[in-house]
Design a protein around this motif. Structure first.
Motif, PDB file in Angstrom:
ATOM      1  N   VAL A 127       1.173  -0.864  -0.417  1.00 27.14           N
ATOM      2  CA  VAL A 127       0.139  -0.225  -0.123  1.00 27.14           C
ATOM      3  C   VAL A 127       0.912   1.410   0.047  1.00 27.14           C
ATOM      4  O   VAL A 127       0.744   2.186  -0.239  1.00 27.14           O
TER       5      VAL A 127
ATOM      6  N   GLN B 260       2.515   1.598  -3.728  1.00 29.68           N
ATOM      7  CA  GLN B 260       1.257   2.296  -4.245  1.00 29.68           C
ATOM      8  C   GLN B 260       0.970   3.704  -4.202  1.00 29.68           C
ATOM      9  O   GLN B 260       0.653   4.768  -5.158  1.00 29.68           O
ATOM     10  N   SER B 261       1.043   3.612  -2.546  1.00 25.68           N
ATOM     11  CA  SER B 261       1.113   5.342  -2.672  1.00 25.68           C
ATOM     12  C   SER B 261       1.854   5.904  -2.767  1.00 25.68           C
ATOM     13  O   SER B 261       1.531   7.321  -3.117  1.00 25.68           O
TER      14      SER B 261
ATOM     15  N   TYR C 210      -5.142   3.712  -7.598  1.00 29.73           N
ATOM     16  CA  TYR C 210      -6.053   4.736  -6.538  1.00 29.73           C
ATOM     17  C   TYR C 210      -7.151   2.715  -6.244  1.00 29.73           C
ATOM     18  O   TYR C 210      -7.346   3.101  -5.000  1.00 29.73           O
TER      19      TYR C 210
ATOM     20  N   ILE D 101      -4.497   0.466  -4.862  1.00 27.57           N
ATOM     21  CA  ILE D 101      -4.686   0.572  -3.074  1.00 27.57           C
ATOM     22  C   ILE D 101      -5.754  -0.037  -2.217  1.00 27.57           C
ATOM     23  O   ILE D 101      -6.289  -0.320  -1.654  1.00 27.57           O
TER      24      ILE D 101
ATOM     25  N   CYS E 196      -6.591  -2.309   1.036  1.00 26.28           N
ATOM     26  CA  CYS E 196      -7.172  -2.180   1.926  1.00 26.28           C
ATOM     27  C   CYS E 196      -7.890  -2.998   2.711  1.00 26.28           C
ATOM     28  O   CYS E 196      -8.305  -3.700   3.694  1.00 26.28           O
TER      29      CYS E 196
ATOM     30  N   GLU F 257      -2.000   7.475   5.616  1.00 26.82           N
ATOM     31  CA  GLU F 257      -2.290   7.284   4.366  1.00 26.82           C
ATOM     32  C   GLU F 257      -3.669   7.231   3.122  1.00 26.82           C
ATOM     33  O   GLU F 257      -3.719   8.643   2.297  1.00 26.82           O
TER      34      GLU F 257
ATOM     35  N   VAL G 142      -5.047   9.536   0.492  1.00 24.40           N
ATOM     36  CA  VAL G 142      -5.648   8.841  -1.448  1.00 24.40           C
ATOM     37  C   VAL G 142      -6.371   9.277  -1.240  1.00 24.40           C
ATOM     38  O   VAL G 142      -7.396   9.353  -2.353  1.00 24.40           O
TER      39      VAL G 142
END
Length: 857
Positions: free
Chosen positions: A178, A181-182, A208, A211, A215, A229, A233
């Motif tokens: 995550v 990717q963030s 997006y 991510i 999650c 984060e 996002v």
């Protein structure tokens, strides 16, 4: 326990194997017990058969054997029978009988019952042994459980520890992914600070989406670093949606496939493609519905067009914007309101066109674009099987809204109703242009059009209320004009030329107003067809058909003059409408064909009887030639060479009288063959047919004249010249008559030819075969009789017969006279025939093969 059990065993000695174990003895006991029970039951059944049979046959006890036995009912019957005591005694006797039978059964099976009791004791001993074994087994199991409980507990703890470590590792890995990717998304989004156009929105949307998916799939909620984060996002996602929607809307407005495809790809990567497209479609629907509602907002139209008359509206108590409750603008604002209404309708059509084309463009891109990784067609993500297309959804909503608004305006606003009714061609033109523009702008090969033919019909049907009202008013207006010109209760009143011109002009204006649209033109023509039929009916009612309408000896009577006027009026309408129809498709002529034919027929009927009466008189004048003697030699010495025959002089006088008293009023122009627009008028056609008939009739009877001397031929030729002159000057130019004139022209030199020249004369091709053969009779002997002489007919009777026959039938009659002549010659013993005989046979056979029937009236 064993000794006790053995002391109670049955007299039947057990087998040695039955004493091997308690369990085995238990099974043996079960077998013996079952056999004994079966034997006992059989014995009991056999023994009890007799009492049961007696009970079943007894009228009292048989009720107790019934499955539906009711004690209360039985007692009630016993008490009501009046012999309750006797019935009770019977019951006691039955009970004693049953007890006796039971006692007998027990005594007869005493040994069996004792044996069963011994088997039960053996079973109880066996069960005691089993209980002891089970207790020992349970003790062993407790020792085993004690020995394996600690390792199991240790393994469970280690397994839990390993699971937690594994889950923690997955969380760490997921958190790491995550965060990576963030970071990629942050790096990508940093470009937007300088130039948002350079951001790869599709890739950012993919990051997006990944991510959020990480999650959600790994339950990272609660991880502080991740939660922190996700706040950033989420904001990035909102920015992506905003930018993607801006690109998508810009692409739809500019019909840019690349931009629309980019915006759709972003929402597909976000996983929100269907909801986004549904939202767009809903927005476009609402926008179209609002546009249609605004176009017919009479309050806004009036306020924008009649601001100058606000004070008048206030003084009259009108509503806001100067609009009354009926939806009619105040005086002075009607014209501006009407113009404003048309402007708004055109603007509404433009907006509807823009909306439909934009939605079609969106649908077109969806049907072509695929995701570059999964190769999924985006249209399949938006529309499931059985769902309507996007354009169909929007068009259905627009048509429904437009239909409701039009219906409401028709029923509630007299101003809109009047404006759209009077200006229906303009309203229809707006709708037609809208449909045509949409069709033209969405006509792309390989792509479905924005609207189908059924959808077009649905939109056109929304204004059917105004169409029906428009056609009804058109019919009423034209019908009122016809009723004013030809009143129902007034016969003899002839309309003026100006009135007829106004009716014709009004009809032409109605056609001109709708001629650009084929469908509306046909509808209006159907109305006009009804009006013209009504006009023809009224005109027919005014025509005079009595003797006054047919007289030709005196001046024209008032009845004839009225017929002439009606004929000219109908002819004028027919000619002007025929020229108008030349500019329209052929189907337009088919619609008006019944009424145009009816008018033409009535116009002909109004003067046909007059022409027929005049023709009959002229024919009677020609028939008088048979009273003249054309066979006397030297007859010219006793008469003036420059004068015509008496019958011809009378014929000329009749023609001149007809010209002066009748044709001069029917054909007021200087030329007798005047036509309008290249089309022959009714009167000129009748005159032409009359002139042709006179020429043919004259030739027919001139050929029948017999005998005919040389001086008679000269006189006949002079009569032909006089006839030609009289017809050419007073009726019709003879050179335009065609075949009849050529026949008259060739008949004049033909009668002067020798017999030897007749068969090869070039004049034969223009003369009727019957006229040629009839003339040759005058060259033959008297015994060669013509069919008229042979059948003793008058010239009139023979002429009527010729009118009813073809050239082949006339030849048959002539051939019969030739056969009679040949028979007479053979009867006399003559060896030669007159030269006309073979000539007539040869000419008759050859001429009748290709004979053409002359044109008759």
């Amino acid at each position: 326990m064993a000794s006790t059990a053995s002391s109670h065993r049955s007299p039947i000695p057990p087998s040695p194997s039955s004493q091997s174990s308690p369990l085995h003895r238990l099974s043996t006991f079960k077998d013996i017990s079952s056999a004994a029970a079966a034997a006992t039951a059989a014995s009991t059944t056999s023994t009890a058969a007799t009492p049961l049979e007696s009970f079943s046959s007894d009228p009292v006890f048989s009720a107790f054997l019934s499955p539906g036995f009711s004690a209360a009912q039985f007692s009630s019957q016993a008490l009501s029978s009046g012999s309750a005591a006797a019935r009770a005694e019977n019951l006691h006797d039955g009970i004693r009988l049953l007890e006796k039978q039971l006692r007998s059964e027990v005594l007869s099976r005493h040994h069996d019952l004792l044996g069963q009791l011994s088997s039960l004791k053996d079973a109880d001993a066996a069960l005691s042994v089993v209980r002891s074994g089970i207790a020992t087994l349970q003790s062993s199991l407790r020792r085993c459980r004690q020995e394996i409980a600690d390792p199991r507990r240790h393994i469970r703890l280690k397994t839990l520890q390993l699971s937690n470590l594994h889950h923690t590792l997955e969380l760490v890995q997921s958190t790491s992914r995550v965060l990576r990717q963030s970071k990629k998304l942050r790096d990508l989004m940093e470009i937007s600070g300088t130039d948002p156009e350079k951001v790869d929105l599709a890739k950012a949307a993919q990051l997006y989406s990944e991510i959020l998916s990480l999650c959600e799939d790994n339950s990272l909620a609660g991880v502080a670093l991740v939660d922190e984060e996700l706040g950033w996002v989420g904001g990035s996602g909102n920015w992506l949606r905003s930018e993607a929607m801006r690109v998508l809307e810009r692409g739809m407005e500019g019909l840019n496939q690349a931009e629309v495809g980019s915006g759709l790809q972003v929402f597909y990567n976000l996983g929100e493609l269907r909801s986004t497209v549904d939202g767009l479609i809903g927005r476009y629907k609402n926008q179209g519905v609002r546009s249609i509602g605004a176009a017919l907002d009479m309050k806004a139209i009036s306020s924008s067009s009649s601001s100058s008359s606000a004070s008048v509206a206030a003084s009259t108590g009108a509503g806001p914007g100067g609009i009354q409750r009926s939806g009619t603008p105040q005086i002075g604002g009607g014209v501006r309101a009407r113009e404003g209404l048309w402007v708004r309708m055109n603007h509404c059509a433009d907006q509807v066109h823009s909306i439909v084309v934009s939605v079609w463009h969106l649908q077109r891109v969806l049907s072509k674009k695929r995701d570059p990784f999964t190769h999924v067609l985006l249209l399949d993500e938006v529309i499931q099987e059985g769902d309507p297309m996007l354009t169909d959804r929007v068009w259905e909503a627009l048509v429904k809204s437009f239909a409701n608004q039009m219906k409401s305006a028709f029923n509630t606003s007299s101003f809109v109703k009047e404006t759209f009714t009077v200006g229906y061609p303009k309203l229809y033109s707006i709708i037609e242009n809208l449909l045509e523009r949409i069709t033209r702008d969405t006509d792309v090969k390989g792509v479905l059009p924005a609207i189908t033919s059924e959808g077009k019909d649905q939109m056109v049907a929304t204004i059917n209320l105004f169409q029906n009202n428009f056609l009804a008013q058109c019919l009423k207006l034209l019908t009122d004009q016809v009723n004013n010109v030809f009143p129902v209760a007034s016969k003899g009143s002839v309309p003026s030329k100006d009135q007829i011109s106004r009716i014709t002009l009004r009809i032409q204006e109605e056609i001109e107003a709708v001629k650009l649209d084929g469908r509306l033109t046909l509808l209006v023509l159907q109305v006009i067809n009804k009006v013209l039929l009504l006009l023809a009916e009224r005109a027919e009612y005014q025509i005079s058909t009595g003797p006054d309408g047919r007289q030709v000896t005196g001046p024209a009577t008032p009845s004839q003059l009225r017929n002439f006027t009606i004929c000219q009026h109908l002819q004028e309408i027919h000619a002007r409408l025929s020229s108008t129809l030349l500019e329209l498709p052929a189907v337009a002529s088919n619609v008006l064909s019944p009424s145009m034919g009816a008018m033409y027929g009535i116009a002909c009927d109004s003067v046909t009887s007059l022409f027929q009466a005049m023709l009959d008189r002229l024919e009677s004048c020609i028939l008088q030639m048979h009273e003249q003697n054309f066979g006397l030699p030297g007859m010219d010495a006793s008469m003036d060479n420059n004068s015509a025959s008496p019958y011809m002089e009378e014929l000329q006088k009749c023609i001149l009288h007809f010209r002066k008293e009748f044709l001069s009023k029917l054909l007021p122009s200087s030329s007798t063959n005047t036509t309008r627009g290249g089309t022959e008028t009714i009167c000129t056609r009748l005159v032409r047919r009359m002139a042709s008939r006179i020429l043919i009739f004259f030739i027919r009877h001139a050929a029948l004249v017999r005998p005919l001397s040389e001086s008679g031929k000269l006189r006949m030729a002079r009569d032909m010249a006089e006839l030609e002159l009289a017809i050419g000057q007073n009726l019709f130019p003879v050179e335009q008559l065609g075949a009849p004139y050529r026949a008259l022209r060739d008949f004049r030199p033909f009668i002067f030819l020798d017999i030897s020249q007749l068969g090869s004369s070039p004049n034969l091709q223009n003369l009727p075969p019957s006229a040629v053969l009839h003339h040759i009779y005058s060259r033959g002997p008297e015994e060669l009789q013509s069919p008229m002489q042979r059948n003793k007919l008058t010239p009139l009777q023979y002429s009527l017969w010729i009118d009813s026959q073809g050239e082949d039938q006339i030849w048959k009659g002539i051939k019969a006279t030739l056969d009679d002549y040949a028979a007479k010659v053979r009867a006399r013993g003559d060896k030669e025939f007159d030269p006309v005989y073979p000539l007539m046979l040869r000419l008759g056979s050859s001429l009748t093969e290709n004979a053409q029937v002359p044109q008759n009236l």
